[in-house]
Design an enzyme around this catalytic site. Structure first.
Site, mmCIF file in Angstrom:
data_model
loop_
_atom_site.group_PDB
_atom_site.id
_atom_site.type_symbol
_atom_site.label_atom_id
_atom_site.label_comp_id
_atom_site.label_asym_id
_atom_site.label_seq_id
_atom_site.Cartn_x
_atom_site.Cartn_y
_atom_site.Cartn_z
ATOM 1 C CG ASP A 57 -14.049 1.913 -5.391
ATOM 2 O OD1 ASP A 57 -14.955 1.101 -5.111
ATOM 3 O OD2 ASP A 57 -13.912 3.014 -4.809
ATOM 4 C CB ILE A 81 -19.965 11.568 -3.333
ATOM 5 C CG1 ILE A 81 -19.348 10.175 -3.265
ATOM 6 C CG2 ILE A 81 -18.964 12.601 -2.837
ATOM 7 C CD1 ILE A 81 -18.206 9.953 -4.254
ATOM 8 C CG HIS A 128 -44.964 -1.344 19.610
ATOM 9 N ND1 HIS A 128 -45.235 -0.478 18.578
ATOM 10 C CD2 HIS A 128 -45.546 -0.820 20.723
ATOM 11 C CE1 HIS A 128 -45.965 0.523 19.038
ATOM 12 N NE2 HIS A 128 -46.176 0.330 20.344
ATOM 13 C CB ALA A 185 -16.319 -0.006 2.000
ATOM 14 C CD GLU A 196 -2.503 1.774 0.316
ATOM 15 O OE1 GLU A 196 -2.403 2.973 -0.028
ATOM 16 O OE2 GLU A 196 -3.259 0.960 -0.255
ATOM 17 N N GLY A 222 -6.126 0.669 4.846
ATOM 18 C CA GLY A 222 -7.532 1.038 5.007
ATOM 19 C C GLY A 222 -8.062 1.793 3.815
ATOM 20 N N GLY A 266 -18.575 11.329 -9.171
ATOM 21 C CA GLY A 266 -18.200 9.925 -9.093
ATOM 22 C C GLY A 266 -16.701 9.734 -8.958
#
Length: 462
Positions: A306, A183, A439, A314, A38, A43, A266
């Site tokens: 993505d 978004i 309830h 996610a 990464e 994350g 987007g």
């Protein structure tokens, strides 16, 4: 490039966001030797620039609204304003706690974590920090970044992306939000709660246009009531600086001015310059193409999240990453049913759904084979207590299963879990109607909607 041939991992993962780290955690749990690479922070977007920080801002906005409106509940408070430094402190503390926990999880699973900018160097290796990391299989999970339009330059000053909006040091007096999807409406909602004058520009004919049209209309009504303005059905043409802000011109010549312009049209895949196409990985408009088991056209390479043209959520990334890890470990796997994935937009009021819209259901099953029913939250005791309005809409194949659940109202995101079970287990209305819902809860409204669809409504007219 030095070739460290001493270790060949079972799985090398490029990208430590939701899809990547889920695959790493599950793979390690199943006995795979995993390397996770990464370039920023473990994350990814969700934890640091997406799901978590935006929901923290929205909750701060909810607290601001409650303090202004508390007198309607018989509680006297005074609202003195929003301290953005304090909001960011709260938001960053939430992120930091989750980040620390995630780091601990990765370490505890004995995953080899490498911080650095990786690049696919062959169908079985990734180059990072001057080293070649070899693997029997490579998973691409490099995520996405905010998109813009041709000629519209995001400068981080007056024309900003969601990344910039998350660290803005002030509450803008006025804001234009370009894009009425998830978004866009979430930021519009948060900023309105903080005290901004907000206008949303959406080129399609409704806000949250992928949702059931009834949900879109309910949200539009709620936004009007809150004083959030919006312009629908006309596309953006240009943006230019004014003396103290930004002016947006639409294709029909209509103009809007504000202090800032948030571009929220987007997110696009991060795939350029990473060696994907050079190593034979098929792409389309930057997205890596995969089959239902997340396999690319290269046998040793998979892709998730993505980066691939599936729902940019996610929890979809989690599911896809787990699927890849389990497939590589030899377990029997099933493809993700994307219609069965719960979707939540966390504006005020929330929009939550699972399954097919009524329009899609009619397209799939035929207009004469689909029925729907709406249960207003005004008939639900807990929603009345909370002073929230909205509806639960069910879409059913006539004499068959419920194929869509669409909910609008505060806290509806917390009700989508049962809705997910109803859709994914192909429940009949009569079967759900037999279940006794507590309830007074908002969850009870979901049960009552099924009572009505089963032909025995309780707190609503026949």
């Amino acid at each position: 490039m030095a070739n460290d041939a001493s270790t060949v991992f079972d799985l090398v993962i490029l990208g430590g966001g939701s899809g990547g780290y889920a695959a790493a955690l599950r793979g390690a749990q199943l006995g795979l030797d995993v390397a996770l690479i990464e370039k920023n922070k473990l994350g990814g977007t969700c934890l640091h620039n997406g799901c978590i920080p935006t929901k923290a801002l929205l909750h701060a906005g909810e607290v601001a609204d409650q303090s202004r409106e508390s007198e309607q509940f018989g509680v006297k408070t005074s609202f003195e304003g929003v301290d953005m430094a304090g909001v960011h402190k709260y938001k960053d503390e939430v992120i930091a706690g989750l980040y620390k926990g995630l780091q601990g999880l990765v370490a505890s699973r004995k995953i080899t974590y490498i911080e650095g900018e990786g690049r696919l160097s062959s169908p079985t290796s990734v180059d990072v920090n001057g080293q070649r990391v070899q693997g029997r299989h490579v998973l691409l999970a490099t995520g996405s970044v905010p998109k813009t339009l041709p000629g519209l330059e995001i400068d981080g000053n007056r024309i900003i992306s969601s990344d910039h909006a998350l660290t803005l040091d002030r509450v803008p007096k006025s804001a234009i939000v370009l894009g009425g999807g998830v978004i866009g409406v979430e930021f519009a909602s948060a900023w309105k709660s903080f005290g901004s004058e907000v206008t949303v520009i959406e080129g399609l004919k409704h806000l949250v246009p992928v949702e059931d049209e009834n949900s879109s209309k309910l949200l539009e009504r709620a936004f009007r009531k809150r004083g959030i303005k919006f312009n629908l059905g006309t596309f953006f043409q240009k943006a230019e600086y004014t003396q103290d802000g930004v002016k947006v011109t639409l294709a029909d010549g209509k103009e809007f001015e504000a202090e800032v312009l948030l571009v929220a049209i987007g997110r696009g895949p991060v795939s350029q310059g990473l060696g994907y196409e050079e190593n034979g990985v098929a792409t389309d408009r930057g997205f890596v193409l995969v089959d239902e088991y997340m396999r690319t056209n290269v046998p040793t390479i998979s892709a998730v999240g993505d980066l691939v043209p599936t729902l940019q959520l996610a929890h979809v990334g989690f599911a896809e990453g787990i699927l890849v890890a389990e497939r590589l470990a030899g377990l029997k796997t099933l493809p993700v049913d994307y219609d069965g994935v719960p979707r939540v937009t966390y504006c005020h009021p929330e929009v939550a759904s699972v399954g097919l819209t009524e329009a899609k259901a009619k397209e799939v099953y035929g207009a004469d084979k689909v029925v729907s029913i709406k249960f207003p939250l005004g008939g639900n005791g807990k929603s009345r207590i909370l002073k929230t309005a909205g509806e639960i809409k069910l879409v059913q194949v006539k004499d068959g299963a419920v194929v869509g659940v669409h909910m609008v109202g505060d806290r509806m995101g917390e009700q989508v879990g049962e809705a997910q079970l109803i859709y994914n287990w192909e429940a009949l209305p009569a079967e759900v109607a037999q279940l006794i819902h507590a309830h007074p809860t908002q969850n009870e409204a979901l049960g009552e909607a099924h009572l009505a669809l089963a032909g025995k409504p309780l707190h609503m007219h026949d």
